[in-house]
Motif scaffolding. Structure first.
Motif, mmCIF file in Angstrom:
data_model
loop_
_atom_site.group_PDB
_atom_site.id
_atom_site.type_symbol
_atom_site.label_atom_id
_atom_site.label_comp_id
_atom_site.label_asym_id
_atom_site.label_seq_id
_atom_site.Cartn_x
_atom_site.Cartn_y
_atom_site.Cartn_z
ATOM 1 N N ILE A 178 -2.013 6.711 -3.370
ATOM 2 C CA ILE A 178 -2.446 7.151 -1.962
ATOM 3 C C ILE A 178 -1.155 6.964 -1.188
ATOM 4 O O ILE A 178 -1.008 7.822 -0.319
ATOM 5 C CB ILE A 178 -3.645 6.690 -1.418
ATOM 6 N N GLY A 179 -0.501 5.817 -1.268
ATOM 7 C CA GLY A 179 0.639 5.507 -0.375
ATOM 8 C C GLY A 179 1.836 6.808 -0.646
ATOM 9 O O GLY A 179 2.264 7.120 0.310
ATOM 10 N N GLY A 207 0.914 -1.037 -0.111
ATOM 11 C CA GLY A 207 0.252 0.025 -0.136
ATOM 12 C C GLY A 207 0.589 1.369 0.007
ATOM 13 O O GLY A 207 0.451 2.419 -0.632
ATOM 14 N N PHE A 208 2.027 1.290 0.794
ATOM 15 C CA PHE A 208 2.531 2.451 0.949
ATOM 16 C C PHE A 208 3.731 2.567 -0.054
ATOM 17 O O PHE A 208 4.194 3.550 -0.543
ATOM 18 C CB PHE A 208 3.346 2.598 2.015
ATOM 19 N N LYS A 209 4.159 1.597 -0.675
ATOM 20 C CA LYS A 209 5.392 1.627 -1.676
ATOM 21 C C LYS A 209 4.882 1.617 -3.212
ATOM 22 O O LYS A 209 5.499 2.089 -4.057
ATOM 23 C CB LYS A 209 6.115 0.353 -1.534
ATOM 24 N N ARG A 210 3.650 0.962 -3.413
ATOM 25 C CA ARG A 210 3.177 0.635 -4.676
ATOM 26 C C ARG A 210 1.794 1.334 -5.398
ATOM 27 O O ARG A 210 1.410 1.443 -6.331
ATOM 28 C CB ARG A 210 3.003 -0.840 -4.805
ATOM 29 N N THR A 211 1.290 2.197 -4.154
ATOM 30 C CA THR A 211 -0.137 2.965 -4.483
ATOM 31 C C THR A 211 0.109 4.269 -4.560
ATOM 32 O O THR A 211 1.132 4.773 -3.987
ATOM 33 C CB THR A 211 -1.292 2.547 -3.750
ATOM 34 N N ALA A 257 4.679 11.534 0.976
ATOM 35 C CA ALA A 257 5.094 13.117 0.813
ATOM 36 C C ALA A 257 4.347 13.999 1.546
ATOM 37 O O ALA A 257 4.983 14.711 1.992
ATOM 38 C CB ALA A 257 4.671 13.166 -0.721
ATOM 39 N N SER A 258 3.270 13.661 2.236
ATOM 40 C CA SER A 258 2.590 14.794 3.081
ATOM 41 C C SER A 258 3.178 14.605 4.407
ATOM 42 O O SER A 258 3.023 15.675 5.240
ATOM 43 C CB SER A 258 0.966 14.643 3.268
ATOM 44 N N LEU A 259 3.945 13.733 4.658
ATOM 45 C CA LEU A 259 4.637 13.921 5.939
ATOM 46 C C LEU A 259 5.836 14.594 6.172
ATOM 47 O O LEU A 259 6.349 15.482 7.106
ATOM 48 C CB LEU A 259 4.854 12.297 6.353
ATOM 49 N N THR A 260 6.683 14.394 4.832
ATOM 50 C CA THR A 260 7.784 15.131 4.872
ATOM 51 C C THR A 260 7.656 16.692 4.377
ATOM 52 O O THR A 260 8.175 17.480 4.509
ATOM 53 C CB THR A 260 8.816 14.604 3.995
ATOM 54 N N HIS A 261 6.736 16.841 3.368
ATOM 55 C CA HIS A 261 6.387 17.996 2.768
ATOM 56 C C HIS A 261 4.956 18.556 2.904
ATOM 57 O O HIS A 261 4.234 18.271 1.724
ATOM 58 C CB HIS A 261 6.999 18.048 1.327
ATOM 59 N N VAL A 304 -4.368 17.701 3.272
ATOM 60 C CA VAL A 304 -3.433 16.985 4.144
ATOM 61 C C VAL A 304 -4.077 16.637 5.351
ATOM 62 O O VAL A 304 -4.018 15.289 5.843
ATOM 63 C CB VAL A 304 -2.302 17.694 4.449
ATOM 64 N N PRO A 305 -5.024 17.343 5.933
ATOM 65 C CA PRO A 305 -5.517 17.001 7.337
ATOM 66 C C PRO A 305 -6.308 15.740 7.109
ATOM 67 O O PRO A 305 -6.427 14.875 8.104
ATOM 68 C CB PRO A 305 -6.578 18.165 7.706
#
Lengths: 411, 316
Positions: free
Chosen positions: B165-166, B159-163, B171-175, B186-187
């Motif tokens: 939304i992942g 889910g996080f590596k290949r999609t 991205a929204s965590l760092t930027h 983001v919220p």
């Protein structure tokens, strides 16, 4: 001017409150010190209901020598320090009789404090009625005249369990698994000694100690028990340590008999459920199928308190109250010293047989039952549909053990 | 001996996978949002209680789906209406918020279901042996637990590596500002992450509820070990959490089987230790006795030697 009617009403409220709550001077106060909050609160709340029920029962028959008994409850969170503060409060509130059960560390603190208090306050002596703290030392090396124990101690319970084991000739090898603290070690030591006496042919194939209430997964321990080839396990584990152990045993298909101290303790039956059928055994002074019918007080208690957890599990508290009432009428006085002297050697008839308070160390002798968890019972526990069934009944006399107690008695 | 080793290995893997189920959601929330969520184990507990209650009406299999969803909804509400406000006041406020929440949930559970363990035994529909090994049948629910845990890993990892939304979540965590400038909410992504993390804990609770005991202290009992897993594995690393869980499960299981103490070492070295020597009590402690403490030893060592954990990318 607005403030004054308000202040007035507070005054009235306070006055009314005093009239409602303050017991009359002649009442006999029973101070009950046990956990009402924290991890052990469920046991405490259950015991408090016993106290309420039994005090009402006592007052209905005229109280103690015509004086009404009232209950004062103090929360100690099973902590010895908190218990000493609670004891101080109880004494300030005028209590001369103290009840406590949960935790031998607490009982040891209270018995020491009561002994000191009585030495310093002649004429205002206090008695300590211990209904569940089972460390043998309380009626041996640390015994004193003011402490009375109404539960069989850990060694007596092991004596009963090993008597039952000795009769089962098919038992060949026993595994001991206990919690790594004073009580667990005492259980293991007693089991080894008594089995060596009663059935020297039985092999002890394991003697395990695990950290107290820290283990979430008992399957490694069960794998070890299995590898040892034991046919019987003896454990003093209580609460989660016992429930998780039995659960893990069932999952691994372990075929052993479990001889437990606390298989029938509050909450255990619900958690064990069908996993323990026919294999979990417990030692107790009563269980719901000990008699053909429920003890009348057990039945009345269950009618009054109808929750799932409202079991009359402290049958010995009923015996405690019966002994106190008998001693008070024998002494014709509610004075603690006279009452204590009358309690020594007193015998009462309970519905399961005669019980006696030993004079030499103030340890009760009462009939004990070794029973097995079963689905073929007349009366269930905790609304599980399951209950305990008697394997062996031991008479009061047969549970007695020698004592090292050297008691100083008041003149 | 082979039997003991096989079963110990199996037990270790099962326990490890249970720990992974519990901690995967936590590492997700911790790494993605920087929130040290003390209430995570409480979500696990809610999952256990909800599934017990729901299963009584609609059966076990629907409960397996409904209970985690319900916990996920609660998680979303907690983020949206609680944590988001606490977040403005910094990390300490957040930690205190989740700390208080854990207590509230525990009391809520006591009020509804009482202080004693509830009769949450293995549901009849899954109470049958999965396979037989050395003449011992192995319960199906443990196999189910392993399957769910592995499925969870695959879901999170892919889910996080290949999609898409992942990628947006990462991205929204760092930027966060750049992501919102690109038109993403983001919220809302944060709410989603918290909801997924909570739902995973809830799902673990459904199975863990009858594998362990369902009682109000279960969250407090499991809380510490879950943090150990996350720190050992490395913050935010799903594979790291899996490896750490397995290591803890297997090491702890095998340690229990080892009845050796320092005395045995001395015996091999031919050193005589008298029974009354001052440290005799310490020497005689068996490895088995200390087994449940080993994970915490690993935690302390890891923080000293490699603070970012096994597969972590940033310092704890």
């Amino acid at each position: 001017m607005r403030g004054s009617p308000c202040r007035n009403s507070y005054l009235w409220l306070a006055l009314a409150g005093m009239l409602l709550t303050a017991p009359a001077a002649a009442d006999v106060k029973f101070a009950w010190i046990d956990p009402l909050s924290g991890g052990a609160a469920s046991a405490g709340i259950n015991a408090q209901k016993h106290m309420t029920y039994l005090i009402d029962r006592l007052n209905a028959t005229g109280g103690l020598n015509g004086e009404k008994v009232v209950l004062l409850s103090y929360d100690n969170k099973v902590d010895p320090q908190e218990s000493l503060i609670a004891l101080k409060k109880a004494l300030d509130d005028g209590a001369r009789f103290v009840f406590q059960g949960n935790g031998s560390s607490v009982a040891l603190a209270i018995t020491d404090a009561v002994l000191k208090y009585n030495e310093r306050n002649p004429g205002k002596e206090v008695l300590f009625f211990n209904y569940a703290a089972v460390d043998p030392v309380l009626t041996n090396d640390k015994c004193n005249f003011w402490h009375f124990r109404f539960d069989a101690d850990a060694d007596m319970k092991m004596g009963a369990l090993t008597d039952a084991i000795a009769k089962q000739t098919q038992i060949k090898s026993v595994y001991l698994i206990n919690q790594d603290y004073s009580f667990g070690r005492a259980v293991a030591a007693a089991a080894k000694k008594m089995l060596a006496d009663k059935r020297p042919d039985i092999k002890i194939v394991g003697d395990e100690l695990h950290p107290l209430q820290k283990v979430q997964d008992f399957s490694p321990y069960v794998a070890k028990i299995k590898a040892s080839g034991a046919d019987t396990v003896i454990t003093g584990n209580w609460s989660n340590d016992m429930l998780l152990l039995i659960k893990a045993g069932k999952d691994a298909g372990l075929k052993v008999n479990w001889y437990t101290y606390y298989g029938g303790a509050l909450g255990s039956p619900s958690a064990i459920g069908k996993d323990g059928l026919g294999v979990v055994k417990q030692i107790s002074e009563y269980h719901n199928n000990a008699l053909p019918e429920l003890d009348p007080d057990v039945a009345a208690f269950k009618k009054r308190f109808t929750g799932k957890d409202d079991e009359f599990g402290y049958y010995r508290l009923k015996t405690t109250f019966d002994m106190i009432a008998a001693a008070a009428s024998k002494a014709k006085s509610n004075d603690p010293v006279k009452l204590a002297k009358a309690l020594e050697g007193i015998k009462v008839n309970t519905t399961v047989g005669e019980a006696e308070m030993r004079a030499d160390n103030h340890q009760i002798l009462q009939p004990m039952f070794v029973s097995t968890w079963s689905d073929n019972v007349k009366f269930d526990v905790e609304k599980t549909g399951l209950g305990f069934k008697t394997d062996v009944k031991l008479n009061a006399k047969d549970t007695a053990l020698p004592t090292t107690c050297k008691m100083q008695r008041p003149a | 001996m082979l039997e003991l080793i096989t079963f110990s290995l199996l037990n270790g893997i099962v326990y490890g996978l249970l720990l992974f189920m519990l901690s995967s959601g936590l590492t997700l929330i911790w790494s993605m949002m920087g929130v040290l969520n003390f209430a995570h184990a409480s979500m696990f507990m809610l999952g256990a209680y909800f599934s017990y209650q729901i299963a009584r009406y609609i059966g076990f299999w629907p409960a397996l789906v409904v209970a985690p969803l319900l916990v996920g909804v609660i998680g979303a509400a907690v983020e949206r209406y609680g944590l988001r406000h606490a977040h403005k006041h910094g990390a300490v406020a957040e930690i205190l918020f989740t700390f208080g929440l854990a207590y509230l949930i525990a009391e809520f559970v006591v009020m509804l279901w009482g202080r004693n363990p509830i009769a949450n035994t293995v549901p009849a529909v899954i109470d049958f042996p999965a396979f037989t090994l050395f003449g011992t049948s192995y319960p199906f629910y443990k196999a189910l637990m392993m399957a769910i845990s592995v499925g969870m890993f695959a879901f999170l990892y892919l889910g996080f590596k290949r999609t898409r939304i992942g990628l947006i979540i990462q991205a929204s965590l760092t930027h966060p500002h750049m992501v919102s400038a690109l038109g993403h909410d983001v919220p809302r992504i944060f709410v989603l992450v918290f909801a997924i993390g909570s739902a995973l804990a809830g799902l673990a609770g459904v199975i863990g509820g009858f594998a362990l005991l369902t009682e109000p202290n279960m969250a407090a009992a499991l809380g510490p070990i879950v943090f150990v897993v996350v720190v050992l594995g490395g913050l935010g690393s799903i594979p790291g959490a899996l490896i750490a869980s397995m290591v803890i499960g297997i090491v702890q299981t095998f340690a229990v089987a080892l009845d050796y103490s320092m005395l045995d070492v001395f015996r091999v070295l031919n050193v005589q230790v008298a029974r009354d020597s001052p440290l005799y009590e310490v020497y005689s402690i068996k490895i088995a006795q200390a087994a449940p403490i080993i994970p915490y030893l690993l935690l302390v060592l890891m923080l000293i030697l490699r603070p970012k954990g096994l597969l972590g990318t940033r310092e704890t």
